[in-house]
Design a protein around this motif. Structure first.
Motif, PDB file in Angstrom:
ATOM      1  N   THR A 188       0.855  -1.421  -0.240  1.00 39.18           N
ATOM      2  CA  THR A 188       0.062  -0.223   0.225  1.00 39.18           C
ATOM      3  C   THR A 188       1.039   1.518   0.250  1.00 39.18           C
ATOM      4  N   TYR A 189       2.001   1.575   0.511  1.00 35.54           N
ATOM      5  CA  TYR A 189       2.692   2.091   0.614  1.00 35.54           C
ATOM      6  C   TYR A 189       3.310   2.952  -0.825  1.00 35.54           C
ATOM      7  N   LEU A 190       3.666   1.510  -1.596  1.00 32.81           N
ATOM      8  CA  LEU A 190       4.636   1.827  -2.697  1.00 32.81           C
ATOM      9  C   LEU A 190       2.848   2.355  -4.040  1.00 32.81           C
ATOM     10  N   THR A 191       1.982   2.365  -3.953  1.00 34.66           N
ATOM     11  CA  THR A 191       0.867   2.837  -4.967  1.00 34.66           C
ATOM     12  C   THR A 191       0.289   5.210  -4.426  1.00 34.66           C
ATOM     13  N   THR A 665      20.035  -2.093   7.729  1.00 33.78           N
ATOM     14  CA  THR A 665      18.848  -2.654   8.373  1.00 33.78           C
ATOM     15  C   THR A 665      17.953  -2.393   7.892  1.00 33.78           C
ATOM     16  N   SER A 666      17.207  -1.170   6.865  1.00 34.26           N
ATOM     17  CA  SER A 666      15.982  -1.350   6.068  1.00 34.26           C
ATOM     18  C   SER A 666      15.948  -2.051   4.728  1.00 34.26           C
ATOM     19  N   PHE A 667      17.746  -2.555   4.558  1.00 35.18           N
ATOM     20  CA  PHE A 667      16.848  -3.288   3.884  1.00 35.18           C
ATOM     21  C   PHE A 667      16.802  -4.756   3.725  1.00 35.18           C
ATOM     22  N   ARG A 668      16.185  -5.713   3.183  1.00 36.66           N
ATOM     23  CA  ARG A 668      15.948  -7.231   3.140  1.00 36.66           C
ATOM     24  C   ARG A 668      17.325  -7.857   3.218  1.00 36.66           C
ATOM     25  N   SER A 669      17.997  -7.537   1.502  1.00 38.34           N
ATOM     26  CA  SER A 669      19.862  -7.782   1.545  1.00 38.34           C
ATOM     27  C   SER A 669      20.218  -6.187   0.570  1.00 38.34           C
ATOM     28  N   THR A 670      21.908  -5.737   0.632  1.00 38.26           N
ATOM     29  CA  THR A 670      22.132  -4.926   1.055  1.00 38.26           C
ATOM     30  C   THR A 670      22.872  -5.191  -0.640  1.00 38.26           C
ATOM     31  N   ASP A 671      22.893  -6.926  -0.985  1.00 39.30           N
ATOM     32  CA  ASP A 671      22.964  -7.366  -2.218  1.00 39.30           C
ATOM     33  C   ASP A 671      21.944  -6.890  -3.397  1.00 39.30           C
ATOM     34  N   THR A 672      20.378  -7.382  -3.423  1.00 35.19           N
ATOM     35  CA  THR A 672      19.913  -7.536  -4.211  1.00 35.19           C
ATOM     36  C   THR A 672      19.193  -5.975  -3.269  1.00 35.19           C
ATOM     37  N   ARG A 673      19.284  -5.328  -2.881  1.00 31.79           N
ATOM     38  CA  ARG A 673      19.010  -3.983  -2.927  1.00 31.79           C
ATOM     39  C   ARG A 673      17.638  -4.256  -3.035  1.00 31.79           C
ATOM     40  N   VAL A 674      17.338  -4.900  -1.673  1.00 27.99           N
ATOM     41  CA  VAL A 674      15.449  -4.413  -1.995  1.00 27.99           C
ATOM     42  C   VAL A 674      14.783  -3.796  -0.138  1.00 27.99           C
ATOM     43  N   MET A 675      14.392  -2.860  -0.958  1.00 32.71           N
ATOM     44  CA  MET A 675      14.251  -1.546   0.770  1.00 32.71           C
ATOM     45  C   MET A 675      12.469  -2.673   1.487  1.00 32.71           C
ATOM     46  N   LYS A 676      12.652  -2.498   2.823  1.00 33.65           N
ATOM     47  CA  LYS A 676      11.592  -2.885   2.990  1.00 33.65           C
ATOM     48  C   LYS A 676      11.111  -1.850   3.152  1.00 33.65           C
ATOM     49  N   VAL A 677      10.007  -1.703   2.818  1.00 36.39           N
ATOM     50  CA  VAL A 677       9.386  -0.265   2.802  1.00 36.39           C
ATOM     51  C   VAL A 677       8.452   0.465   4.016  1.00 36.39           C
ATOM     52  N   ILE A 693       7.207  17.691  12.433  1.00 32.72           N
ATOM     53  CA  ILE A 693       6.951  18.558  11.636  1.00 32.72           C
ATOM     54  C   ILE A 693       6.331  17.617  10.776  1.00 32.72           C
ATOM     55  N   GLN A 694       5.659  16.466  11.399  1.00 35.57           N
ATOM     56  CA  GLN A 694       4.529  15.754  10.948  1.00 35.57           C
ATOM     57  C   GLN A 694       2.974  15.639  10.966  1.00 35.57           C
ATOM     58  N   GLY A 695       2.826  15.511  10.849  1.00 37.20           N
ATOM     59  CA  GLY A 695       1.312  15.302   9.226  1.00 37.20           C
ATOM     60  C   GLY A 695      -0.219  14.562  10.996  1.00 37.20           C
ATOM     61  N   LYS A 696      -1.513  14.696  10.284  1.00 39.92           N
ATOM     62  CA  LYS A 696      -1.591  14.350  11.011  1.00 39.92           C
ATOM     63  C   LYS A 696      -1.876  12.815  10.931  1.00 39.92           C
ATOM     64  N   ARG A 697      -1.457  12.703   9.750  1.00 36.61           N
ATOM     65  CA  ARG A 697      -1.386  10.725   9.575  1.00 36.61           C
ATOM     66  C   ARG A 697       0.018  10.869   8.589  1.00 36.61           C
ATOM     67  N   PHE A 698       0.912   9.442   8.552  1.00 34.52           N
ATOM     68  CA  PHE A 698       1.266   9.070   7.109  1.00 34.52           C
ATOM     69  C   PHE A 698       0.931   7.413   6.352  1.00 34.52           C
ATOM     70  N   THR A 699       0.916   8.040   5.651  1.00 32.97           N
ATOM     71  CA  THR A 699      -0.345   7.152   4.321  1.00 32.97           C
ATOM     72  C   THR A 699       0.957   6.898   3.472  1.00 32.97           C
ATOM     73  N   ALA A 700       0.417   6.195   1.950  1.00 32.90           N
ATOM     74  CA  ALA A 700       0.914   6.535   1.016  1.00 32.90           C
ATOM     75  C   ALA A 700       1.555   7.944   0.344  1.00 32.90           C
ATOM     76  N   ALA A 701       0.587   8.581   0.680  1.00 25.13           N
ATOM     77  CA  ALA A 701       1.033  10.239  -0.314  1.00 25.13           C
ATOM     78  C   ALA A 701       1.828  10.630   0.925  1.00 25.13           C
ATOM     79  N   GLU A 702       2.195  10.537   1.524  1.00 28.05           N
ATOM     80  CA  GLU A 702       2.944  11.223   2.987  1.00 28.05           C
ATOM     81  C   GLU A 702       4.339  10.302   2.467  1.00 28.05           C
TER      82      GLU A 702
END
Length: 722
Positions: A188-191, A665-677, A693-702
């Motif tokens: 959901t974060y990616l769209t 640690t925010s990547f599933r693997s530094t070799d494949t460079r796939v992010m833990k979104v 400086i946060q908003g009311k919520r943090f969604t895919a838009a933010e």
């Protein structure tokens, strides 16, 4: 002229842009109940009527029209510094990612589209199925949409592209999905959706859908991004701990529908938008022969410095010589005109525009070539040639009849009542006779009715010449302004005067004037434009009488073009890999107004401006904003935070001095460079909260806003780059 000025855009990020109904088959039942209100009759008259309507909501499923894709990043077959950018795609239908569901088991809206990034050598195979119906019978041990049900409108007999991924690879690169926490899962974060304001002449909002991948490309590896369908496949995505949900003993391959694919290569960081433009050849800064120092002849050096080049010229008698030629794009402003406005006849042939320099023994064929080209272009366009010929002929006929009517009125001493508007010569003669009859009847006289109108005077060259010499240009312009032929002709001449359709070798006669990776400014020689116009206007002119007629008609055409003919036109040519690698470049001038922007070839950008420009800014297209981390950085990445609320002097949407570090640690693997979104989103959200400086919520838009890397821009002035 179309409004081609470019205004600053405002971009709004939207979490979800939901369709009124998801795609699928529906039934609508309407019931009407009739109930007796007379208690003495009981319920014997009660009755219920109902009717059911079946309908379907259609949406792309097995294929995606090319028109639905606005842009992809990185661009198809491009090479550049993409190692810190997540591949993404922009779709014109802003609701498309939610028109189907990735998980039909939940009433919540789960995107059904994702971008998967695969590197060369990984276990992925693209196949073109003869029919989409083959999805229902996949090969052994292949997982392929087990809950796929045909819908109304499905073209099951149409071809369909699929990609077969090994289950291991799919688990490494597919986004995580957690049905119990849809607000915090990769899918959901990616769209998200975007709304762009002030993007065109109407300033109407344009909405797009954006789908981002979760993988950074490797350097010097050919990479392919796939927009795939995950319709009802979310249950097979990795879980919240990134563990596989697919039974490996049952399946070793997963087959997914490919709606769009594009290939690119992340290469040396030196090859990127900013560096390519800043390293462009700018010597000389204007369009002319580049190496004047190597020319020893003073006269030749003068001509080359003015934008001329020497061309081989075969004369009519078969002899060969060398002549000077200069196109419409010149290195310096000129206010002088070679055309004498008092001439009775516009230049009627290309030869009339040949200039001979006796001291050199050479011709200047520049304006002669422009005249000849204009004539060729008009003849090539049958619609324009016919419209121009008909307009000239009908106008000449109407002018002669109008002049004859004026003579008749003058002799009568009384105005003859005529209908308003433009009329052909025959119609005008009939109207004149009718008006004359009315005048005579008012006087108590009778008028003879001719059985056949005598129009012989209309074909007389003397009559044409006399008529055009006696009527002023305002009268003639008024007679022609509503002629549909004039509208057609004027629109074509307007484009012609903006150099549309001019072959490239006429614009840049010597390739050395615009070498690879170069930018050149120029002025437009309006004398060349006039010669081009004269040549095109010569269609339908052959006799002396027609030549006598043309100056007034040309003024009528010029009057029709008055609002679209700038007194000074400048521009630039950019020949660079950037033009092809970054489509829809945004151009913002200083000191002028953009009136034309086009690509003359995959690598050449051509821009014209009304007025004199002193500088120009070239930037990536607004829809080309991409997602990732700052250029030339590596894991761990540092990300600038964008304020979601006003605080510390920052306004919402403004980049701040606060940063957050994205650890390995925010990547599933530094070799494949796939992010833990989700991990990256949590780190950014925590950073925003820490700095207030946060908003009311943090969604895919933010998340999309925070991950945005703004478009790059380079400023060019006549003498420097910034």
């Amino acid at each position: 002229m179309a409004n081609t000025s470019e205004s600053p855009e405002t971009i709004e990020f939207i979490n979800q842009n939901l369709a009124a109904l998801e795609a699928g088959n529906y039934s609508l039942t309407i019931q009407q109940q009739v109930q007796n209100t007379d208690s003495s009759r009981g319920s014997e008259l009660d009755e219920t009527f109902s009717r059911t309507y079946d309908f379907a909501v259609l949406a792309p499923r097995f294929t995606l029209p090319a028109s639905d894709v606005v842009s992809v990043f990185p661009f198809q077959n491009s090479q550049g510094d993409f190692t810190t950018d997540f591949p993404s795609i922009v779709l014109s239908q802003s609701t498309l990612p939610w028109e189907r569901s990735g998980d039909a088991s939940t009433p919540q809206h789960v995107p059904w589209l994702a971008v998967l990034v695969v590197e060369a050598g990984e276990d992925a195979t693209v196949t073109q199925l003869a029919q989409a119906s083959e999805l229902q019978s996949p090969p052994a041990k292949t997982l392929c949409y087990p809950d796929l049900e045909p819908e109304y409108g499905d073209q099951l007999n149409a071809p369909c592209t699929v990609v077969d991924l090994s289950v291991d690879l799919f688990n490494q690169i597919a986004p995580m999905y957690d049905v119990n926490d849809l607000g915090h899962c990769d899918l959901t974060y990616l769209t998200h959706a975007r709304s762009l304001q002030n993007v065109g002449p109407t300033d109407a909002a344009e909405e797009y859908a954006v789908i981002v991948s979760n993988r950074l490309p490797q350097t010097n590896v050919k990479t392919t991004a796939y927009l795939v369908s995950l319709e009802n496949m979310a249950a097979f995505l990795p879980d919240s701990n990134y563990n596989s949900r697919i039974n490996s003993s049952q399946y070793d391959t997963i087959r997914l529908i490919v709606l769009k694919q594009w290939t690119f290569t992340a290469v040396n960081p030196d090859i990127n938008f900013t560096k390519l433009l800043k390293n462009t050849n700018r010597t000389p800064s204007t369009l002319q022969f580049p190496d004047l120092g190597s020319i020893t002849n003073a006269t030749a050096k003068t001509f080359f410095s003015k934008g001329y080049t020497a061309m081989n010229h075969t004369l009519r008698d078969g002899d060969s010589t060398v002549s000077w030629y200069r196109g419409p794009l010149i290195p310096a402003k000129t206010n002088a005109t070679v055309f004498n406005d008092s001439k009775t006849i516009p230049y009627s042939s290309a030869d009339a525009l040949l200039y001979y320099y006796a001291d050199q023994g050479l011709f200047d064929v520049s304006y002669a070539a422009a005249w000849q080209l204009g004539q060729f272009l008009a003849l090539q366009n049958q619609k324009i040639a016919n419209a121009l010929y008909n307009w000239k002929r009908q106008t000449a006929s109407a002018v002669v009849s109008h002049w004859q009517m004026q003579i008749l009125q003058s002799n009568l001493g009384e105005t003859i009542p005529l209908p308003s508007g433009v009329m052909s010569g025959t119609d005008l003669l009939h109207s004149t006779l009718s008006g004359l009859k009315q005048v005579l009847e008012n006087r108590g006289q009778s008028a003879p009715q001719p059985t056949k109108p005598h129009l012989g005077v209309q074909s007389s060259h003397n009559a044409v010449q006399s008529a055009f010499s006696h009527l002023n240009e305002t009268v003639i312009q008024g007679m022609t302004q509503n002629d549909p032929n004039l509208s057609t002709v004027a629109a074509w001449f307007q484009d012609l005067r903006l150099l549309q359709g001019i072959p490239f070798n006429y614009l840049v006669p010597d390739p050395n004037m615009l070498p690879e990776e170069s930018l050149r400014f120029f002025y437009v020689d309006l004398n060349w434009i006039e010669a081009l116009t004269y040549g095109a206007f010569s269609i339908g002119t052959s006799t002396e009488g027609e030549q006598q007629r043309d100056p007034m008609l040309l003024k009528a055409l010029t009057h029709a073009l008055a609002d679209s003919t700038p007194e000074l036109v400048t521009g630039f040519l950019l020949r660079s890999e950037v033009v092809q690698a970054f489509p829809n470049l945004k151009v913002e001038p200083t000191g002028g107004t953009l009136i034309r922007k086009t690509t003359l070839s995959p690598s050449v950008l051509f821009c014209l401006f009304s007025g004199e420009i002193t500088a120009v800014q070239i930037s990536e297209a607004p829809e080309g904003i991409h997602f990732g981390f700052p250029e030339e950085t590596q894991i761990p990445f540092t990300k600038d935070l964008i304020a979601l609320q006003a605080a510390h002097g920052y306004q919402p949407g403004q980049k701040t001095q606060f940063t957050v570090t994205i650890q390995d640690t925010s990547f599933r693997s530094t070799d494949t460079r796939v992010m833990k979104v989700t991990a990256v989103a949590s780190a950014i959200e925590q950073g925003l909260t820490t700095h207030g400086i946060q908003g009311k919520r943090f969604t895919a838009a933010e998340f999309g806003l925070e991950m945005t890397e703004g478009v790059q821009a380079v400023n060019f002035a006549l003498n420097h780059i910034s």
